[in-house]
Scaffold this motif. Structure first.
Motif, PDB file in Angstrom:
ATOM      1  N   HIS A 144       0.853  -1.185   0.000  1.00 20.90           N
ATOM      2  CA  HIS A 144       0.000   0.000   0.000  1.00 20.90           C
ATOM      3  C   HIS A 144       0.889   1.235   0.000  1.00 20.90           C
ATOM      4  O   HIS A 144       1.926   1.262   0.652  1.00 20.90           O
ATOM      5  CB  HIS A 144      -0.885   0.048   1.255  1.00 20.90           C
ATOM      6  CG  HIS A 144      -1.878  -1.062   1.318  1.00 20.90           C
ATOM      7  ND1 HIS A 144      -3.093  -1.003   0.685  1.00 20.90           N
ATOM      8  CD2 HIS A 144      -1.823  -2.267   1.941  1.00 20.90           C
ATOM      9  CE1 HIS A 144      -3.756  -2.128   0.919  1.00 20.90           C
ATOM     10  NE2 HIS A 144      -3.009  -2.913   1.676  1.00 20.90           N
ATOM     11  N   GLU A 180      -0.709   2.481   5.603  1.00 23.05           N
ATOM     12  CA  GLU A 180      -2.041   2.538   6.208  1.00 23.05           C
ATOM     13  C   GLU A 180      -1.960   2.687   7.719  1.00 23.05           C
ATOM     14  O   GLU A 180      -2.956   2.984   8.353  1.00 23.05           O
ATOM     15  CB  GLU A 180      -2.842   1.285   5.836  1.00 23.05           C
ATOM     16  CG  GLU A 180      -3.144   1.260   4.358  1.00 23.05           C
ATOM     17  CD  GLU A 180      -4.057   0.142   3.950  1.00 23.05           C
ATOM     18  OE1 GLU A 180      -4.975   0.415   3.163  1.00 23.05           O
ATOM     19  OE2 GLU A 180      -3.861  -0.994   4.404  1.00 23.05           O
ATOM     20  N   HIS A 181      -0.791   2.492   8.273  1.00 25.02           N
ATOM     21  CA  HIS A 181      -0.570   2.706   9.706  1.00 25.02           C
ATOM     22  C   HIS A 181       0.313   3.930   9.899  1.00 25.02           C
ATOM     23  O   HIS A 181       1.009   4.357   8.979  1.00 25.02           O
ATOM     24  CB  HIS A 181       0.105   1.474  10.331  1.00 25.02           C
ATOM     25  CG  HIS A 181      -0.811   0.308  10.437  1.00 25.02           C
ATOM     26  ND1 HIS A 181      -0.956  -0.615   9.422  1.00 25.02           N
ATOM     27  CD2 HIS A 181      -1.644  -0.076  11.427  1.00 25.02           C
ATOM     28  CE1 HIS A 181      -1.849  -1.523   9.789  1.00 25.02           C
ATOM     29  NE2 HIS A 181      -2.273  -1.221  11.003  1.00 25.02           N
ATOM     30  N   ARG A 196       2.597   9.231   8.864  1.00 23.27           N
ATOM     31  CA  ARG A 196       2.322   8.260   7.816  1.00 23.27           C
ATOM     32  C   ARG A 196       3.567   8.148   6.934  1.00 23.27           C
ATOM     33  O   ARG A 196       4.256   9.129   6.690  1.00 23.27           O
ATOM     34  CB  ARG A 196       1.130   8.740   6.995  1.00 23.27           C
ATOM     35  CG  ARG A 196       0.466   7.655   6.205  1.00 23.27           C
ATOM     36  CD  ARG A 196      -0.883   8.107   5.701  1.00 23.27           C
ATOM     37  NE  ARG A 196      -1.630   6.944   5.260  1.00 23.27           N
ATOM     38  CZ  ARG A 196      -2.825   6.999   4.752  1.00 23.27           C
ATOM     39  NH1 ARG A 196      -3.443   8.154   4.626  1.00 23.27           N
ATOM     40  NH2 ARG A 196      -3.436   5.911   4.368  1.00 23.27           N
ATOM     41  N   THR A 252      -7.965  -3.981   5.876  1.00 18.26           N
ATOM     42  CA  THR A 252      -8.037  -2.608   5.375  1.00 18.26           C
ATOM     43  C   THR A 252      -8.717  -2.507   4.024  1.00 18.26           C
ATOM     44  O   THR A 252      -8.829  -1.419   3.473  1.00 18.26           O
ATOM     45  CB  THR A 252      -6.627  -1.984   5.297  1.00 18.26           C
ATOM     46  OG1 THR A 252      -5.859  -2.720   4.341  1.00 18.26           O
ATOM     47  CG2 THR A 252      -5.952  -1.992   6.651  1.00 18.26           C
ATOM     48  N   ALA A 269      -4.261   3.163  -0.473  1.00 16.68           N
ATOM     49  CA  ALA A 269      -4.278   2.965   0.972  1.00 16.68           C
ATOM     50  C   ALA A 269      -5.576   3.505   1.558  1.00 16.68           C
ATOM     51  O   ALA A 269      -6.067   4.552   1.136  1.00 16.68           O
ATOM     52  CB  ALA A 269      -3.087   3.674   1.620  1.00 16.68           C
ATOM     53  N   ARG A 270      -6.087   2.793   2.519  1.00 14.06           N
ATOM     54  CA  ARG A 270      -7.269   3.250   3.243  1.00 14.06           C
ATOM     55  C   ARG A 270      -6.872   4.452   4.093  1.00 14.06           C
ATOM     56  O   ARG A 270      -5.762   4.508   4.615  1.00 14.06           O
ATOM     57  CB  ARG A 270      -7.764   2.101   4.124  1.00 14.06           C
ATOM     58  CG  ARG A 270      -8.923   2.437   5.025  1.00 14.06           C
ATOM     59  CD  ARG A 270      -9.520   1.167   5.579  1.00 14.06           C
ATOM     60  NE  ARG A 270      -9.331   1.064   7.009  1.00 14.06           N
ATOM     61  CZ  ARG A 270      -9.944   0.179   7.774  1.00 14.06           C
ATOM     62  NH1 ARG A 270     -10.765  -0.705   7.253  1.00 14.06           N
ATOM     63  NH2 ARG A 270      -9.727   0.148   9.049  1.00 14.06           N
TER      64      ARG A 270
END
Length: 170
Positions: free
Chosen positions: A27, A31-32, A38, A113, A152-153
């Motif tokens: 991603h 996403e984390h 980020r 995700t 990415a979410r």
């Protein structure tokens, strides 16, 4: 776009349950976050147990030196840039070549995700942020074929989840 292992690629054990490695995917951006930051990319190594539970190991990357695993996979990634819905055999790939960089990690229970965003997923996020080049991120993005600016979410609220840092005992 994912790299799938058909059998015998290794496993992890969490709270007495063994999870077999099934696939990994990337991603961009991550996403984390760590301390609200980020990163440029994140790889997810997806594992499944015999009773169909899922555990995901995440490794985040920032721009810097080339990632050796992606350097090794470059020709395979370039070969799929101009293809759609095609499987390509890449031979035997040792998942240990995806370097963790640290034995320290965060763990929490969350969701996948991507839809259907299945709940009760055991997440393990490696604490050390690895490096990747801009060109490697670009190649991953081209191989994904989603034609979006990101795959990415959005970062999700923690929702009273407990996130614990684990440090190995030497």
């Amino acid at each position: 776009m994912q790299l799938r292992w058909e059998a015998g690629a290794g496993s992890i054990q969490i709270n007495g349950t063994e999870y077999q490695l099934k696939q990994c995917h990337w991603h961009s951006p991550s996403e984390h976050t760590l301390n609200g930051k980020r990163f440029d990319m994140e790889v997810h190594l997806v594992h499944e147990s015999m009773d169909n539970r899922t555990a995901v190991l995440g490794i985040m990357y920032k721009i810097g030196r080339p990632d050796s695993f992606l350097s090794m996979m470059k020709q395979h990634l370039e070969a799929i840039v101009d293809t759609h819905n095609v499987e390509r055999s890449v031979g035997v790939i040792d998942p240990k070549l995806l370097k963790l960089g640290s034995r320290k990690y965060y763990r929490y229970i969350g969701s996948l995700t991507v839809p259907p965003c299945t709940q009760d997923i055991s997440w393990t996020i490696v604490r050390k942020v690895r490096t990747v080049t801009r060109e490697q991120v670009k190649l991953i993005r081209e191989a994904v074929h989603d034609e979006a600016a990101t795959n990415a979410r959005p970062v999700q609220p923690i929702n009273q989840r407990s996130v614990k840092l684990y440090r190995p005992r030497d």
